[in-house]
Scaffold this motif. Structure first.
Motif, short mmCIF file in Angstrom:
data_model
loop_
_atom_site.label_atom_id
_atom_site.label_comp_id
_atom_site.label_asym_id
_atom_site.label_seq_id
_atom_site.Cartn_x
_atom_site.Cartn_y
_atom_site.Cartn_z
N SER A 48 -3.90 -7.28 -15.73
CA SER A 48 -4.23 -5.86 -15.80
C SER A 48 -3.73 -5.20 -14.51
CB SER A 48 -5.74 -5.67 -15.92
OG SER A 48 -6.38 -6.05 -14.71
N GLU A 49 -3.71 -3.87 -14.48
CA GLU A 49 -3.31 -3.16 -13.27
C GLU A 49 -4.20 -3.56 -12.10
OE1 GLU A 49 -3.11 1.08 -13.84
OE2 GLU A 49 -1.73 0.89 -15.53
N ASP A 50 -5.50 -3.63 -12.33
CA ASP A 50 -6.43 -4.00 -11.25
C ASP A 50 -6.18 -5.42 -10.76
OD1 ASP A 50 -7.68 -1.55 -11.08
OD2 ASP A 50 -9.32 -2.10 -12.44
N GLN A 51 -5.91 -6.34 -11.68
CA GLN A 51 -5.62 -7.72 -11.27
C GLN A 51 -4.34 -7.79 -10.45
OE1 GLN A 51 -5.67 -9.35 -15.27
NE2 GLN A 51 -7.53 -10.54 -14.82
N GLN A 52 -3.34 -7.02 -10.86
CA GLN A 52 -2.09 -7.01 -10.12
C GLN A 52 -2.31 -6.43 -8.71
OE1 GLN A 52 1.28 -5.56 -12.32
NE2 GLN A 52 2.50 -5.23 -10.47
N LYS A 53 -3.08 -5.35 -8.61
CA LYS A 53 -3.38 -4.76 -7.30
C LYS A 53 -4.14 -5.75 -6.42
CE LYS A 53 -5.31 -0.86 -8.70
NZ LYS A 53 -5.88 0.51 -8.72
N GLU A 54 -5.06 -6.49 -7.01
CA GLU A 54 -5.83 -7.47 -6.24
C GLU A 54 -4.93 -8.58 -5.70
OE1 GLU A 54 -8.97 -7.39 -5.14
OE2 GLU A 54 -9.14 -5.42 -6.08
N LYS A 55 -4.04 -9.09 -6.55
CA LYS A 55 -3.12 -10.15 -6.11
C LYS A 55 -2.19 -9.63 -5.01
CE LYS A 55 -2.96 -13.24 -10.06
NZ LYS A 55 -3.38 -14.45 -9.36
N GLU A 56 -1.68 -8.41 -5.17
CA GLU A 56 -0.85 -7.82 -4.13
C GLU A 56 -1.66 -7.62 -2.85
OE1 GLU A 56 2.20 -5.35 -7.08
OE2 GLU A 56 0.51 -4.30 -6.14
N GLY A 57 -2.91 -7.18 -3.02
CA GLY A 57 -3.79 -6.99 -1.87
C GLY A 57 -4.00 -8.28 -1.09
N ASP A 58 -4.17 -9.38 -1.80
CA ASP A 58 -4.33 -10.68 -1.13
C ASP A 58 -3.09 -11.02 -0.31
OD1 ASP A 58 -6.81 -10.94 -2.35
OD2 ASP A 58 -6.10 -12.30 -3.93
N LEU A 59 -1.91 -10.74 -0.87
CA LEU A 59 -0.67 -11.02 -0.14
C LEU A 59 -0.50 -10.09 1.06
CD1 LEU A 59 1.74 -11.65 -3.16
CD2 LEU A 59 0.75 -13.35 -1.60
N ILE A 60 -0.90 -8.84 0.91
CA ILE A 60 -0.82 -7.90 2.03
C ILE A 60 -1.70 -8.39 3.17
CG2 ILE A 60 -1.49 -5.58 2.79
CD1 ILE A 60 -0.55 -4.57 -0.02
N VAL A 61 -2.93 -8.77 2.86
CA VAL A 61 -3.87 -9.24 3.89
C VAL A 61 -3.29 -10.43 4.65
CG1 VAL A 61 -6.13 -10.33 4.24
CG2 VAL A 61 -5.93 -8.31 2.80
N LYS A 62 -2.60 -11.33 3.96
CA LYS A 62 -2.01 -12.50 4.61
C LYS A 62 -0.94 -12.12 5.63
CE LYS A 62 -2.88 -15.78 0.92
NZ LYS A 62 -2.33 -16.57 -0.18
N ASN A 63 -0.38 -10.92 5.49
CA ASN A 63 0.68 -10.47 6.40
C ASN A 63 0.16 -9.57 7.52
OD1 ASN A 63 3.61 -11.25 5.44
ND2 ASN A 63 2.33 -11.01 3.64
N LEU A 64 -1.15 -9.35 7.55
CA LEU A 64 -1.73 -8.52 8.60
C LEU A 64 -2.22 -9.39 9.75
CD1 LEU A 64 -3.73 -6.01 6.38
CD2 LEU A 64 -1.50 -5.67 7.47
N GLN A 65 -2.26 -8.79 10.92
CA GLN A 65 -2.70 -9.50 12.12
C GLN A 65 -3.92 -8.79 12.71
OE1 GLN A 65 0.68 -9.51 14.77
NE2 GLN A 65 2.05 -10.36 13.22
N THR A 66 -4.70 -9.53 13.45
CA THR A 66 -5.83 -8.94 14.15
C THR A 66 -5.31 -7.85 15.08
OG1 THR A 66 -6.97 -11.05 14.09
CG2 THR A 66 -7.78 -9.43 15.67
N GLY A 67 -5.97 -6.71 15.06
CA GLY A 67 -5.56 -5.61 15.93
C GLY A 67 -4.55 -4.66 15.32
N ASP A 68 -4.07 -4.94 14.11
CA ASP A 68 -3.12 -4.02 13.45
C ASP A 68 -3.81 -2.69 13.15
OD1 ASP A 68 -1.04 -5.83 13.43
OD2 ASP A 68 -1.25 -6.35 11.31
N TYR A 69 -3.07 -1.61 13.35
CA TYR A 69 -3.52 -0.28 12.94
C TYR A 69 -2.79 -0.01 11.62
CZ TYR A 69 -4.92 4.59 13.15
OH TYR A 69 -5.48 5.81 12.88
N GLY A 105 2.62 0.15 -1.20
CA GLY A 105 2.02 -0.73 -2.19
C GLY A 105 2.93 -0.97 -3.39
N GLY A 106 2.37 -1.67 -4.35
CA GLY A 106 3.08 -1.95 -5.59
C GLY A 106 3.05 -0.75 -6.52
N PRO A 107 3.49 -0.94 -7.77
CA PRO A 107 3.63 0.18 -8.70
C PRO A 107 2.32 0.88 -9.06
CG PRO A 107 4.05 -1.91 -9.81
CD PRO A 107 3.95 -2.20 -8.35
N TYR A 108 1.19 0.20 -8.88
CA TYR A 108 -0.10 0.80 -9.25
C TYR A 108 -0.94 1.20 -8.03
CZ TYR A 108 1.35 -1.29 -13.62
OH TYR A 108 2.07 -1.65 -14.73
N GLY A 109 -0.34 1.14 -6.86
CA GLY A 109 -1.09 1.51 -5.66
C GLY A 109 -1.71 0.30 -5.00
N PHE A 110 -2.87 0.52 -4.38
CA PHE A 110 -3.49 -0.50 -3.56
C PHE A 110 -4.83 -0.95 -4.14
CE2 PHE A 110 -1.01 2.15 -0.65
CZ PHE A 110 -0.22 1.19 -0.02
#
Length: 157
Positions: A48-69, A105-110
């Motif tokens: 679903s769109e929500d599932q896709q956003k969640e999976k993309e969100g997980d990948l985004i979080v993996k690319n963030l670092q402590t202290g990122d703005y 973000g991806g096609p459905y946002g964040f």
């Protein structure tokens, strides 16, 4: 401070790749910049769109670092003129310690988790653009901001 642009999916069109690379090279004269590409989610037909956003969100979080703005490029974000965006970037160079991370973000946002993690949202236009095009528009505006801040003759009033 380093500026990062985090994006979902690669750009296939050669003319976009070439133009983005050109502005990346130009930006290197002003500020440390990187574009991080998160691979597209596989088998999205079964999600679903929500599932896709969640999976993309997980990948985004993996690319963030402590202290990122974190700043989301989002249609509901604050809009700037080019001069206002230059001023915004200048302020961030004085207040952001490590990385200023803009995310497309991806096609459905964040996913909601990404909205909750972000410090701000900005919009490049009320219009909708392809994800490939918005990368080029953003990086060009970032370059334009740098030339404005350095009083160089790229931007005209």
């Amino acid at each position: 401070m380093k500026i990062s642009l985090l994006v979902i999916g690669k750009t296939d069109a050669g003319y976009f790749v070439d133009a983005i690379r050109e502005y990346e090279n130009r930006l290197g004269h002003y500020i440390p910049f990187e574009m991080q590409i998160i691979p597209d989610i596989k088998n999205t037909k079964n999600l679903s769109e929500d599932q896709q956003k969640e999976k993309e969100g997980d990948l985004i979080v993996k690319n963030l670092q402590t202290g990122d703005y974190i700043v989301l490029l989002d249609e509901r974000g604050k809009e700037f003129s080019s001069l206002q965006f230059a001023s915004y970037i200048e302020k961030k160079t004085h207040t952001v310690a490590k990385r200023l991370v803009f995310i497309i973000g991806g096609p459905y946002g964040f996913a909601e988790t990404i909205y909750n993690r972000a410090s701000e949202k900005i919009s490049l236009s009320k219009m909708t653009f392809s994800h490939q095009m918005i990368r080029l528009i953003f990086i060009e505006q970032l370059y334009r901001a740098m030339t404005i801040l350095n009083n160089e003759p790229y931007h005209h009033e």
